[in-house]
Design an enzyme around this catalytic site. Structure first.
Site, PDB file in Angstrom:
ATOM      1  N   ALA A  63     -29.510 -20.172  22.573  1.00  0.00           N
ATOM      2  CA  ALA A  63     -29.490 -21.630  22.702  1.00  0.00           C
ATOM      3  C   ALA A  63     -28.227 -21.997  23.473  1.00  0.00           C
ATOM      4  CB  ALA A  63     -29.460 -22.265  21.317  1.00  0.00           C
ATOM      5  N   GLY A 102     -31.369 -17.338  20.361  1.00  0.00           N
ATOM      6  CA  GLY A 102     -32.637 -18.019  20.624  1.00  0.00           C
ATOM      7  C   GLY A 102     -33.462 -17.327  21.686  1.00  0.00           C
ATOM      8  N   GLU A 105     -35.214 -14.687  19.851  1.00  0.00           N
ATOM      9  CA  GLU A 105     -36.176 -15.361  18.965  1.00  0.00           C
ATOM     10  C   GLU A 105     -37.396 -15.825  19.735  1.00  0.00           C
ATOM     11  OE1 GLU A 105     -33.067 -17.966  17.349  1.00  0.00           O
ATOM     12  OE2 GLU A 105     -33.888 -17.486  15.390  1.00  0.00           O
ATOM     13  N   GLU A 125     -25.710 -14.908  16.192  1.00  0.00           N
ATOM     14  CA  GLU A 125     -25.337 -16.236  15.703  1.00  0.00           C
ATOM     15  C   GLU A 125     -24.197 -16.209  14.685  1.00  0.00           C
ATOM     16  OE1 GLU A 125     -28.323 -15.120  16.211  1.00  0.00           O
ATOM     17  OE2 GLU A 125     -29.639 -16.674  17.017  1.00  0.00           O
TER      18      GLU A 125
END
Ligand code: T1G
Length: 690
Positions: A63, A102, A105, A125
């Site tokens: 992200a 992300g 993911e 993260e």
């Protein structure tokens, strides 16, 4: 589609390519067009399969961290992955570079993953004080098993493709053109026919013994060092085992949001950007080419010299170590071998890696042997006369263009540089002991240091895994100068009425690995004693302990007792009596000293000195000071560094208390720096100085 997302259809396969330099971070500029592209792929009957790939140097690296703390913009990453999972055609992620956070993911939201052999995947993260927030803690356990997933996510360390393939995290490694092979793979899956199960439908690997899993959690979170995120990761992965998929996913999102909004994560995200910002140095643009470093020299094979030689060898650089005589050289290289053997015994490195590193280190007693080195780093006794002798010799011997570096921890680099005919080639490289372990490298910029020499130092830091901060010339540069501002108060707090264990507890409660008295017992009271003597300073209690031979752990006693070789500090009545006696001699009536006072009289002077350092331009920015303290002195990561912490604690509050202690003690370290007063008045923080 957009300038960040392209959509082409080749032989029934929709190829969606993301292009959002530098690392394809999944910011809104990427999420919105990607959502549209996936809807198109889902609804277009001509599309039989989907491949998601990235342009540039890497697959999605996560992200967009810079978006956190701002109002979230739809579609969210979970929305994207939910859409992906609604597509009942084969979906394939084509991974190169580092698919992280992300990005990984999103890849887990695909049916399959095809990767280049050099790729890495991971969920880092936790390094940002977060947990994965888009299904990583729920899908990865289903794909590779809960314990393997727990290890990856709690450590935050990415894995290579050999391990990823073995675990089942990727389905195929590309031999040649990644995109072509991902498309071919997708075609194969189309030919095989459906159904195509998503990870969310696979639960076979969740049948684990919960007690064994909980034991794995205890082991994996041992090094959490007071950080919350690792513990929350474990909770989320455990939910993946015990809860239905959607319930675990919802719980993961709640935990992610709670962590994202925490000060701890804000601190860790601050440090992520601060570390990178520190490498941006005025006058040293990306166009300034570093000088190549193929061979290095180190002067001095003592603790620092040996550690620096190891740091260089660990980074793949060949090193020649110079000592004054064969005996000192043999002793120093012997210590290096011993440290490497210890690493092999502990399993940190293999025996082969030890040999590889040792093979890069050689020794000499002849300066002429250093002549063709690209850089030489001196780590000799911290005395200006000795440094000047060394640099004069280097000036005579070293080839033109060689970088001459001093490991001095506080001496005037400009004076050292003036010893040579090439001050532009002189720079400070202040390593922190143990030099092969501590990540911080203070790069000291002299008045005459050339831009490409600084670029060389920055490139060297990256090559050997150090965290660089460029600092100006003053006594102690950044870290040691701020440490000195705090040090005097340590003893005065004892004379005022505190005990060493009270002071140390305030520090460990704050998150430091240990307090100042445990630290000086570990480092050796004799080291700081010699330093004080060289500066004509005294410390009534520590000096008396040294005169009694109480040098700390190595002597079995210092500020604490260490019985039977134990490293566990025990309060010592001798020290209590000494403190009381010294206070009486000084006419000080001891009193109760609270935790708040201890913090105000130790941390606040550091912050005040940090403000002066910024005013003087010794540090380019407040966040550089945070990087120094977190990477060189163990300042708790969860607090983001002294300047980050001060801004959130309240600069006006700090100035008020500095004024108070300045009134009580009259000490300069408590006189608020003009910059601090200004920020207190305007209500701005150090970040407003950017
Ligand atoms: N967001 C925003 N900017 C980023 C970024 C990111 N994720 N990663 C890197 N950058 C910027 C960085 O600041 C620098 O900017 C430039 O890219 C090059 O980075 C929902 C919530 C990928 C291994 O933690 O580990 O996904 O200084 O110098 O050394 O569950 O960047 O050039 O202006 O580090 O080659 C999870 C963080 C996010 C990965 C490349 N992902 N990045 O290293 O280059 S949270 C991460 C890295 C998340 C989801 C959760 C490294 C790298 P500038 P760089 P590098």
């Amino acid at each position: 589609m957009s300038d960040t997302v392209s959509f082409t259809l080749e032989n029934g396969v929709a190829l969606i390519v993301l292009d959002n330099p530098p690392v394809n971070a999944l910011g809104h500029a990427l999420r919105a067009p990607l959502f549209a592209a996936l809807e198109k792929a889902r609804d277009d009957e001509a599309v039989e399969a989907v491949v998601i790939a990235c342009a540039g140097r890497t697959f999605i690296a996560g992200a967009d961290i810079s978006e956190f703390g701002k109002p979230p913009l739809e579609p969210s990453l979970p929305d994207l992955i939910a859409l992906l999972e609604s597509i009942d055609k084969p979906t394939v992620a084509a991974i190169h570079g580092t698919a992280l956070g992300g990005g990984f993911e999103l890849a887990l939201g695909c049916h399959y993953r095809v990767a280049e052999k050099s790729a890495k995947v991971g969920l880092p993260e936790v390094n940002l004080g977060l947990i994965p927030g888009a299904g990583g803690t729920v899908r990865l356990p289903r794909l590779i098993g809960p314990e393997a997933a727990l290890g990856m996510i709690v450590s935050g360390k990415p894995i290579g493709m050999e391990k990823a393939l073995a675990l089942g995290a990727v389905d195929r490694l590309a031999e040649g053109d990644l995109r072509a092979e991902a498309i071919a793979f997708a075609r194969e899956k189309v030919a095989q026919g459906g159904p195509y199960p998503h990870i969310r439908e696979r639960a076979e690997k969740l049948a684990v013994d919960l007690d064994a899993f909980d034991a794995a959690v205890a082991e994996a979170t041992k090094k959490a060092r007071g950080l919350t995120a690792p513990l929350k990761v474990a909770e989320a992965v455990r939910n993946a085992i015990t809860m239905p998929f959607d319930d675990a996913l919802a719980r993961e999102r709640d935990i992610f949001i709670e962590r994202r909004d925490s000060t701890e994560s804000a601190a860790q995200r601050h440090l992520f950007f601060a570390t990178r910002e520190a490498t941006k140095v005025a006058g040293v643009g990306r166009d300034v080419e570093p000088r190549p470093i193929r061979k290095a020299g180190v002067i001095g094979a003592g603790t620092m010299g040996g550690g620096i030689a190891m740091a260089l060898a660990n980074g793949g650089i060949s090193v020649i170590v110079l000592e004054m005589n064969e005996e000192a050289l043999a002793r120093g290289l012997g210590q290096v071998e011993k440290i490497y053997s210890g690493s092999v015994t502990r399993g940190s490195i293999s025996a082969a890696e030890k040999e590889a590193r040792l093979s890069r280190i050689s020794g000499t007693t002849d300066y002429a042997a250093l002549a063709d080195c690209d850089i030489v780093i001196e780590a000799v006794f911290e005395e200006m006369g000795v440094k000047r002798q060394v640099f004069s010799a280097l000036d005579r011997v070293m080839k033109p263009g060689a970088v001459l570096a001093s490991n001095t921890s506080y001496l005037d680099l400009n004076e050292i540089a003036a010893t040579t005919e090439r001050p532009q080639d002189v720079v400070g490289l202040h390593f922190f002991s143990p030099a092969h372990v501590m990540r911080l490298l203070e790069i000291v910029r002299g008045e005459r240091t050339a831009a490409d020499v600084l670029a060389t130092a920055l490139a060297l830091a990256r090559a050997i895994g150090k965290v660089p901060v460029v600092v100006g010339v003053c006594n102690g540069f950044v870290g040691n100068r701020m440490l000195a501002a705090r040090r005097d108060e340590n003893e005065d707090l004892l004379l005022s009425g505190a005990t060493p264990e009270q002071v140390d507890k305030v520090f460990t409660d704050f998150g430091w690995p240990m307090g100042p008295f445990q630290m000086v017992d570990l480092a050796g009271l004799d080291i700081s004693w010699k330093h004080r003597q060289s500066l004509g300073l005294s410390a009534p209690i520590a000096d008396t302990l040294c005169e009694a031979g109480r040098f700390g752990q190595k002597a079995g006693r210092g500020f604490y007792l260490y019985e039977d070789g134990s490293r566990a500090p025990k309060p010592d009545p001798f020290v209590t009596e000494l403190i009381e006696r010294k206070a009486a001699e000084l006419g000080i009536e001891r009193r109760a000293v609270g935790a708040e006072e201890i913090t105000e009289r130790t941390l606040y002077p550091m912050i005040n000195e940090g403000a002066r350092i910024i005013e003087e331009g010794i540090a380019a920015r407040a966040s550089d000071i945070d990087v120094v303290w977190v990477n060189g002195y163990g300042f708790p990561v969860a607090k983001g560094g002294p300047m980050f912490w001060a801004e959130r604690h309240g600069i006006d509050r700090i100035v008020d208390r500095l004024e108070h202690w300045h009134g009580v003690t009259g000490k300069e370290v408590f006189k608020p720096a003009p910059l601090l007063r200004q920020l207190a008045l305007t209500g701005g923080g150090f970040s407003s100085l950017a």
